[in-house]
Design a protein around this motif. Structure first.
Motif, short mmCIF file in Angstrom:
data_model
loop_
_atom_site.label_atom_id
_atom_site.label_comp_id
_atom_site.label_asym_id
_atom_site.label_seq_id
_atom_site.Cartn_x
_atom_site.Cartn_y
_atom_site.Cartn_z
N PRO A 142 0.84 -1.20 0.00
CA PRO A 142 0.00 0.00 0.00
C PRO A 142 0.88 1.25 0.00
CG PRO A 142 -0.09 -1.09 2.14
CD PRO A 142 0.73 -1.95 1.23
N PRO A 143 0.37 2.34 -0.55
CA PRO A 143 1.18 3.55 -0.59
C PRO A 143 1.44 4.08 0.81
CG PRO A 143 -1.05 4.01 -1.32
CD PRO A 143 -0.94 2.53 -1.13
N ARG A 144 2.58 4.68 0.98
CA ARG A 144 2.93 5.30 2.26
C ARG A 144 2.09 6.56 2.43
NH1 ARG A 144 8.37 8.39 3.66
NH2 ARG A 144 7.88 8.87 5.81
N MET A 145 1.48 6.69 3.59
CA MET A 145 0.63 7.85 3.85
C MET A 145 1.27 8.74 4.90
SD MET A 145 -3.20 6.32 3.64
CE MET A 145 -3.88 7.95 3.67
N THR A 146 0.95 10.01 4.83
CA THR A 146 1.40 10.94 5.84
C THR A 146 0.54 10.79 7.09
OG1 THR A 146 -0.04 12.67 4.98
CG2 THR A 146 2.22 12.61 4.13
N SER A 147 0.97 11.39 8.16
CA SER A 147 0.25 11.33 9.42
C SER A 147 -1.12 11.99 9.28
CB SER A 147 1.05 12.05 10.50
OG SER A 147 0.29 12.17 11.68
N ASN A 148 -2.12 11.43 9.98
CA ASN A 148 -3.44 12.04 9.98
C ASN A 148 -3.59 13.03 11.14
OD1 ASN A 148 -3.73 10.32 12.18
ND2 ASN A 148 -5.43 9.16 11.30
N ARG A 149 -2.61 13.12 12.02
CA ARG A 149 -2.67 13.99 13.19
C ARG A 149 -2.95 15.45 12.85
NH1 ARG A 149 -0.76 11.95 17.96
NH2 ARG A 149 0.10 13.93 18.66
N PRO A 150 -2.25 16.07 11.87
CA PRO A 150 -2.55 17.48 11.62
C PRO A 150 -3.97 17.70 11.10
CG PRO A 150 -0.95 16.66 10.01
CD PRO A 150 -1.15 15.59 11.04
N TYR A 151 -4.50 16.75 10.36
CA TYR A 151 -5.85 16.88 9.81
C TYR A 151 -6.89 16.74 10.92
CZ TYR A 151 -3.08 16.28 5.65
OH TYR A 151 -2.13 16.44 4.68
N LEU A 152 -6.68 15.77 11.80
CA LEU A 152 -7.60 15.59 12.93
C LEU A 152 -7.56 16.82 13.84
CD1 LEU A 152 -6.79 11.87 13.84
CD2 LEU A 152 -8.86 12.74 12.72
N LEU A 153 -6.37 17.31 14.11
CA LEU A 153 -6.23 18.48 14.98
C LEU A 153 -6.94 19.69 14.41
CD1 LEU A 153 -3.83 19.20 17.44
CD2 LEU A 153 -3.66 20.93 15.70
N ARG A 154 -6.75 19.96 13.12
CA ARG A 154 -7.41 21.12 12.49
C ARG A 154 -8.92 20.94 12.47
NH1 ARG A 154 -2.52 21.25 9.13
NH2 ARG A 154 -3.46 19.78 7.69
N ALA A 155 -9.39 19.73 12.22
CA ALA A 155 -10.83 19.49 12.18
C ALA A 155 -11.47 19.71 13.55
CB ALA A 155 -11.12 18.07 11.68
N ILE A 156 -10.85 19.19 14.59
CA ILE A 156 -11.41 19.36 15.94
C ILE A 156 -11.30 20.82 16.36
CG2 ILE A 156 -11.22 18.67 18.36
CD1 ILE A 156 -12.33 16.48 16.49
N TYR A 157 -10.22 21.50 16.00
CA TYR A 157 -10.07 22.93 16.30
C TYR A 157 -11.22 23.72 15.66
CZ TYR A 157 -8.16 27.66 16.24
OH TYR A 157 -8.00 29.02 16.38
N ASP A 158 -11.50 23.45 14.39
CA ASP A 158 -12.60 24.15 13.70
C ASP A 158 -13.95 23.83 14.33
OD1 ASP A 158 -10.88 25.37 11.91
OD2 ASP A 158 -11.21 23.90 10.31
N TRP A 159 -14.16 22.57 14.69
CA TRP A 159 -15.41 22.15 15.30
C TRP A 159 -15.65 22.87 16.63
CZ3 TRP A 159 -15.68 18.34 19.51
CH2 TRP A 159 -16.98 17.96 19.82
N ILE A 160 -14.60 22.94 17.45
CA ILE A 160 -14.72 23.63 18.74
C ILE A 160 -15.01 25.11 18.53
CG2 ILE A 160 -13.44 24.34 20.82
CD1 ILE A 160 -12.03 21.55 20.64
N ASN A 161 -14.29 25.76 17.60
CA ASN A 161 -14.52 27.18 17.31
C ASN A 161 -15.91 27.42 16.74
OD1 ASN A 161 -12.25 28.72 18.12
ND2 ASN A 161 -11.08 27.87 16.44
N ASP A 162 -16.34 26.56 15.84
CA ASP A 162 -17.67 26.73 15.22
C ASP A 162 -18.80 26.67 16.25
OD1 ASP A 162 -16.45 26.97 12.77
OD2 ASP A 162 -17.08 25.00 12.03
N ASN A 163 -18.54 26.00 17.38
CA ASN A 163 -19.53 25.90 18.44
C ASN A 163 -19.37 27.00 19.49
OD1 ASN A 163 -21.39 23.40 18.22
ND2 ASN A 163 -19.39 22.76 17.44
N GLY A 164 -18.49 27.96 19.21
CA GLY A 164 -18.30 29.09 20.11
C GLY A 164 -17.60 28.75 21.41
#
Length: 143
Positions: A6-28
């Motif tokens: 399978p192809p080598r993939m980059t870490s999903n950590r930065p994507y998860l972090l940005r998504a949760i950051y946006d989710w928390i901000n979107d909820n004020g």
């Protein structure tokens, strides 16, 4: 016949972090990071570290120049009235959560098997043949 690698993939950590950051901000709500200050490359004020960890408020109103990059998080924040530049490798981030509700996500360490080059991977374990009885699980049912 060998299985395709399978192809080598980059870490999903930065994507998860940005998504949760946006989710928390979107909820004020207020996003906080739990950081392991013992990881090499962590640059935070030493007086903010307690038991090897530091909790950081990364709300837009609390920081300047927030950069949630793929390798590290950078921003400027004030501690006791003094401005500090912080730099945190993503490997040091253990969790991102809302201060008000505690909801968020613990970030598991990257699996080196998934992000390492294919030549460094160990071969898969041989599958048991039909001649051997299956091994018993170490798990028990507790009622």
């Amino acid at each position: 016949m060998t299985e395709p690698t399978p192809p080598r993939m980059t870490s999903n950590r930065p994507y998860l972090l940005r998504a949760i950051y946006d989710w928390i901000n979107d909820n004020g709500l207020t996003p906080y990071l739990l950081v392991n200050a013992a990881v090499p490359g962590v640059q935070v004020p030493s007086f903010a570290v307690k038991d090897g960890k530091v909790v950081l408020n990364i709300a837009m109103r609390a920081v300047e120049a927030l950069e949630l990059g793929n390798e590290r998080i950078r921003f400027h924040a004030r501690f006791s009235g003094s401005s500090h530049s912080l730099s945190i490798p993503l490997d040091a981030v253990e969790a991102i959560y809302s201060q008000e509700t505690g909801q968020g996500m613990m970030l598991p360490p990257d699996d080196p098997q998934l992000t390492a080059p294919a030549v460094e991977r160990e071969p898969p374990a041989p599958t048991p043949s039909g001649d051997e009885p299956p091994k018993r699980s170490h798990l028990r049912v507790i009622k």
